[in-house]
Design a protein around this motif. Structure first.
Motif, PDB file in Angstrom:
ATOM      1  N   ARG A 250       0.838  -1.081  -0.152  1.00  0.00           N
ATOM      2  CA  ARG A 250       0.397   0.161   0.102  1.00  0.00           C
ATOM      3  C   ARG A 250       0.291   1.051   0.179  1.00  0.00           C
ATOM      4  O   ARG A 250       0.166   2.620  -0.690  1.00  0.00           O
ATOM      5  N   LYS A 251       2.145   0.906  -0.157  1.00  0.00           N
ATOM      6  CA  LYS A 251       3.071   2.242   0.585  1.00  0.00           C
ATOM      7  C   LYS A 251       4.095   2.478  -0.555  1.00  0.00           C
ATOM      8  O   LYS A 251       5.217   2.844  -0.569  1.00  0.00           O
ATOM      9  N   ALA A 252       3.749   1.542  -1.852  1.00  0.00           N
ATOM     10  CA  ALA A 252       4.692   1.406  -2.837  1.00  0.00           C
ATOM     11  C   ALA A 252       4.149   2.569  -3.906  1.00  0.00           C
ATOM     12  O   ALA A 252       4.990   2.806  -4.381  1.00  0.00           O
ATOM     13  N   ASP A 253       3.494   3.437  -4.029  1.00  0.00           N
ATOM     14  CA  ASP A 253       3.595   4.985  -4.373  1.00  0.00           C
ATOM     15  C   ASP A 253       3.945   6.450  -3.581  1.00  0.00           C
ATOM     16  O   ASP A 253       3.495   7.185  -4.204  1.00  0.00           O
ATOM     17  N   GLU A 254       4.073   5.534  -2.164  1.00  0.00           N
ATOM     18  CA  GLU A 254       4.496   6.718  -1.193  1.00  0.00           C
ATOM     19  C   GLU A 254       5.737   7.811  -1.725  1.00  0.00           C
ATOM     20  O   GLU A 254       6.657   6.618  -2.210  1.00  0.00           O
ATOM     21  N   PRO A 255       5.049   9.140  -2.071  1.00  0.00           N
ATOM     22  CA  PRO A 255       6.221   9.771  -2.459  1.00  0.00           C
ATOM     23  C   PRO A 255       7.771  10.026  -2.066  1.00  0.00           C
ATOM     24  O   PRO A 255       8.708  10.058  -2.297  1.00  0.00           O
ATOM     25  N   ALA A 256       7.916  10.190  -0.877  1.00  0.00           N
ATOM     26  CA  ALA A 256       8.621   9.954   0.233  1.00  0.00           C
ATOM     27  C   ALA A 256       9.287   9.046   0.325  1.00  0.00           C
ATOM     28  O   ALA A 256      10.996   8.615   0.622  1.00  0.00           O
ATOM     29  N   LEU A 257       8.721   7.967   0.411  1.00  0.00           N
ATOM     30  CA  LEU A 257      10.202   6.091   0.589  1.00  0.00           C
ATOM     31  C   LEU A 257       9.867   6.111  -0.901  1.00  0.00           C
ATOM     32  O   LEU A 257      11.775   5.695  -0.908  1.00  0.00           O
ATOM     33  N   LEU A 258       9.730   6.493  -1.876  1.00  0.00           N
ATOM     34  CA  LEU A 258      10.759   6.318  -3.294  1.00  0.00           C
ATOM     35  C   LEU A 258      11.480   7.694  -3.222  1.00  0.00           C
ATOM     36  O   LEU A 258      11.957   6.816  -3.595  1.00  0.00           O
ATOM     37  N   ALA A 259      11.688   8.323  -2.861  1.00  0.00           N
ATOM     38  CA  ALA A 259      12.395   9.609  -2.521  1.00  0.00           C
ATOM     39  C   ALA A 259      13.608   9.169  -1.839  1.00  0.00           C
ATOM     40  O   ALA A 259      15.119   8.929  -2.640  1.00  0.00           O
ATOM     41  N   LEU A 260      13.475   8.635  -0.540  1.00  0.00           N
ATOM     42  CA  LEU A 260      14.561   7.792   0.113  1.00  0.00           C
ATOM     43  C   LEU A 260      15.254   6.737  -0.069  1.00  0.00           C
ATOM     44  O   LEU A 260      16.187   6.553  -0.173  1.00  0.00           O
ATOM     45  N   ALA A 261      14.877   5.963  -0.455  1.00  0.00           N
ATOM     46  CA  ALA A 261      14.986   4.641  -1.616  1.00  0.00           C
ATOM     47  C   ALA A 261      15.848   5.501  -2.970  1.00  0.00           C
ATOM     48  O   ALA A 261      17.382   4.063  -2.522  1.00  0.00           O
ATOM     49  N   LYS A 262      15.567   6.015  -3.614  1.00  0.00           N
ATOM     50  CA  LYS A 262      16.609   6.598  -4.970  1.00  0.00           C
ATOM     51  C   LYS A 262      17.648   7.839  -3.919  1.00  0.00           C
ATOM     52  O   LYS A 262      18.920   7.052  -4.763  1.00  0.00           O
ATOM     53  N   GLN A 263      17.642   8.270  -2.943  1.00  0.00           N
ATOM     54  CA  GLN A 263      18.677   9.050  -2.456  1.00  0.00           C
ATOM     55  C   GLN A 263      19.589   7.774  -1.884  1.00  0.00           C
ATOM     56  O   GLN A 263      20.957   8.329  -2.260  1.00  0.00           O
ATOM     57  N   ARG A 264      19.536   6.934  -1.465  1.00  0.00           N
ATOM     58  CA  ARG A 264      19.902   6.029  -0.861  1.00  0.00           C
ATOM     59  C   ARG A 264      20.945   5.101  -1.583  1.00  0.00           C
ATOM     60  O   ARG A 264      21.220   4.234  -1.472  1.00  0.00           O
ATOM     61  N   GLY A 265      20.145   4.657  -2.566  1.00  0.00           N
ATOM     62  CA  GLY A 265      20.068   3.284  -3.899  1.00  0.00           C
ATOM     63  C   GLY A 265      20.057   2.427  -2.939  1.00  0.00           C
ATOM     64  O   GLY A 265      20.022   1.310  -3.226  1.00  0.00           O
ATOM     65  N   TRP A 266      18.741   2.383  -1.894  1.00  0.00           N
ATOM     66  CA  TRP A 266      18.217   1.401  -1.637  1.00  0.00           C
ATOM     67  C   TRP A 266      16.999   1.091  -2.563  1.00  0.00           C
ATOM     68  O   TRP A 266      16.448   1.991  -3.134  1.00  0.00           O
ATOM     69  N   PRO A 267      16.702  -0.448  -2.785  1.00  0.00           N
ATOM     70  CA  PRO A 267      15.691  -0.781  -3.617  1.00  0.00           C
ATOM     71  C   PRO A 267      15.199  -1.269  -2.738  1.00  0.00           C
ATOM     72  O   PRO A 267      15.117  -1.345  -1.433  1.00  0.00           O
ATOM     73  N   LEU A 268      13.465  -0.969  -3.306  1.00  0.00           N
ATOM     74  CA  LEU A 268      12.303  -0.789  -1.959  1.00  0.00           C
ATOM     75  C   LEU A 268      11.225  -2.220  -2.772  1.00  0.00           C
ATOM     76  O   LEU A 268      10.625  -2.678  -3.634  1.00  0.00           O
ATOM     77  N   ARG A 269      11.499  -3.172  -1.090  1.00  0.00           N
ATOM     78  CA  ARG A 269      10.596  -4.371  -1.631  1.00  0.00           C
ATOM     79  C   ARG A 269       9.199  -3.831  -0.421  1.00  0.00           C
ATOM     80  O   ARG A 269       9.682  -2.930   0.451  1.00  0.00           O
ATOM     81  N   CYS A 270       8.134  -4.355  -1.460  1.00  0.00           N
ATOM     82  CA  CYS A 270       6.977  -4.171  -1.082  1.00  0.00           C
ATOM     83  C   CYS A 270       6.085  -5.210  -1.039  1.00  0.00           C
ATOM     84  O   CYS A 270       6.055  -5.932  -2.036  1.00  0.00           O
TER      85      CYS A 270
END
Length: 593
Positions: A250-270
């Motif tokens: 449900r958080k896969a499209d959360e702007p701040a989560l996506l931005a954090l993952a991109k900023q840190r170079g982390w993959p986002l698993r939902c």
């Protein structure tokens, strides 16, 4: 920098064909060419380097070392930040890591390019020359990230032969099997360690920690940054040890989560609520359960993302909005049983051919060069041993334990390592590729490492080449081993091959425990073709003990056949003449087009 581009350029047009081949094979990501297609204009190359130097992983240059040294000199900053530069001659005979041999991966890239080009890597570093592991670069193939410790001092001490203490804390412990890295060295003057904790010394960080995070809708990015940074610092975890970020779908499209993952170079698993809900956690929330259908997001997602047998390293921490922010977030840390980063891993299925190194394809050589572990049956790995470097492990398996070898190789790749799983011949022909792919497909799509099959030369092809030209018409291969296929099915295939008048290659024809099947196959094939049909017995192909002999189907010397033999049986039009076997492209009366 590890995920950024590898550029290729040539000082003259003569190097462009080589670079185009490397671009096609994926060894370089982008080819830079002059505006007129042939000659670089004044300042063109300098402008290219200046624009891309700090954001590129490496440059592969074709030309003279001296000219390229002068070209890159104005861009040089430090060992810590400069990309690798590898120089090739126009024919690809030599690959020279001119810059960034260890930390930037120049030596590894040169070795891969040399394997791809059937050339030679010219490595002049002390570690390579003395057969030592390059301490400041070997961890990259294991999926690790390096800290900013005193690596120069460590490398200089190692070059002087000083004693080294190697300490394992977290991650895959098999790195300690590498030469010179056994733990507990006495009177050690230098130390290298592998673990997730922050450390001022020389430490490689395995991808063993996953950060789980939940948040309210439209939570501020600054709040998420503070939440995760405080949790990581509180538990003294090195940021380089964070494998990725996890949350609910449900958080896969959360702007701040996506931005954090991109900023840190982390993959986002939902993960879905159905997957999160059964996970046992210490701090379930009824409010979250009512809203999302699962009582935990941060703790449960971290545990799922960290792979099998993961444990909670830090229970969830709640962060609330400060001045100028909005929303709220929870964060938790989970520790993998060893390490777990499928997105960093790669599984190469290697067809090693019949055994001779000159029959190994450049594609397979390049993949072997990139791998930190080779997994395979001991005999096959022995044949490849001259190619193995000190920083590469081999993991020998038993002949009949194919499934165990596949599981081991796949697990290593899921941990974030680059792994080669070796079969003889072609891995897709009675090899390991099929079983490995089945197991790979059983994984969650986001838990699948990279998977690539590298073709090899099959025994069928080598036997045919030695015998003459027996495969000029339709042919089939049949394995006589009933260990995985019922004999009734094998017999049906033999009958069909006889009825269809195929040239037939028999794999696994005869062993101590299966000594009657070849004779039965002979009887079935004789029903459809004359006793004078030529047969090739090819044993130990590509090895010093190689033997290739011609016989007739009616008088086949069955007792000479074993599991190291391939039996190649002609069709009704095949013939033997002057020690060669040939199958005409057409049957009598047919017109060749």
């Amino acid at each position: 920098m590890n995920d950024s581009l590898i550029w290729g350029f040539s000082l003259s047009a003569s190097g462009l064909p080589l670079l185009r081949r490397l671009l096609q094979s994926g060894e370089i990501d982008r080819l830079a060419s002059p505006a007129d297609g042939n000659h670089w204009g004044p300042g063109e190359l300098q402008a290219l380097l200046e624009a891309n130097w700090s954001t590129s992983r490496a440059f592969v240059a074709v030309g003279a070392c001296g000219a390229i040294t002068r070209l890159i000199a104005p861009q040089l900053e430090s060992k810590a930040s400069d990309p690798a530069v590898v120089v090739l001659d126009p024919s690809g005979r030599f690959a020279i890591p001119l810059l960034g041999g260890h930390g930037a991966g120049g030596e590894a890239l040169a070795q891969t390019l040399a394997a791809r080009c059937q050339g030679e890597a010219v490595i002049t570093g002390a570690a390579h020359g003395e057969g030592r592991v390059a301490l400041d670069s070997f961890g990259q193939a294991w999926g690790w990230r390096r800290n900013n410790g005193p690596w120069d001092a460590l490398m200089k001490a190692a070059a002087r032969g000083e004693a080294l203490e190697a300490q394992h804390l977290q991650g895959n412990s098999r790195w300690q099997e590498l030469p010179g890295l056994a733990p507990g060295a006495e009177a050690a003057t230098q130390r290298i360690s592998v673990g997730v904790g922050a450390d001022p010394g020389c430490r490689w960080h395995p991808p063993s920690v996953w950060l789980g995070m939940g948040c309210e809708r439209n939570t501020s990015l600054s709040l998420l940054e503070r939440c995760c940074d405080q949790l990581i610092a509180q538990h003294q975890i090195a940021p380089e040890a964070i494998a990725g970020l996890a949350s609910a779908d449900r958080k896969a499209d959360e702007p701040a989560l996506l931005a954090l993952a991109k900023q840190r170079g982390w993959p986002l698993r939902c993960f879905s609520a159905e997957r999160l809900a059964p996970v046992e956690v210490p701090n379930p929330s009824a409010v979250v359960a009512a809203e999302l259908g699962t009582a935990s997001v941060a703790e449960a997602s971290a545990l799922l993302a960290a792979g099998p047998e993961a444990t909670l390293l830090a229970e969830k921490q709640i962060s609330r909005a400060e001045a100028g922010e909005q929303g709220a977030a929870t964060a938790a840390l989970a520790l993998a049983a060893s390490q777990w980063a499928p997105h960093r891993g790669q599984l190469h299925l290697i067809g090693s051919g019949p055994g001779r190194l000159d029959l190994l394809t450049p594609d397979a050589k390049a993949a072997l060069s990139q791998s930190c572990v080779w997994v395979g049956y001991g005999l096959y790995l022995d044949l490849l041993e001259p190619l193995r470097r000190p920083d590469q492990l081999r993991s020998d398996g038993q002949l009949t334990q194919e499934r165990e070898r596949c599981r081991q190789a796949l697990r290593l790749a899921c941990e974030g390592q680059t792994v080669s799983l070796v079969s003889s011949g072609d891995s897709g022909i009675y090899g390991m590729a099929g079983l490995a792919l089945e197991l790979w497909l059983e994984l969650d799509p986001l838990d699948r490492p990279g998977f690539e099959v590298h073709p090899g030369i099959s025994a069928l092809q080598v036997a045919a080449a030695r015998a003459g030209a027996p495969l000029m018409h339709d042919f089939c291969t049949i394995s006589l081993s009933d260990r995985l296929t019922p004999w009734e099915v094998i017999e049906k295939r033999l009958v069909a091959a006889a009825a269809g008048d195929f040239v037939v290659a028999l794999y696994n024809p005869r062993s101590k425990g299966r000594d009657w099947q070849l004779e039965r196959a002979q009887q079935l094939l004789l029903a459809g073709r004359p006793a004078s049909t030529p047969v090739v017995l090819a044993r130990q192909l590509g090895r010093p003990e190689e033997q290739v002999t011609l016989h007739e189907l009616g008088g086949l010397p069955i007792e000479q056949v074993d599991m190291l033999t391939l039996v190649l049986i002609g069709n009704s039009s095949s013939r033997a003449e002057d020690g060669r076997m040939v199958t005409p492209r057409g049957y009598p009366g047919a017109e060749l087009q």
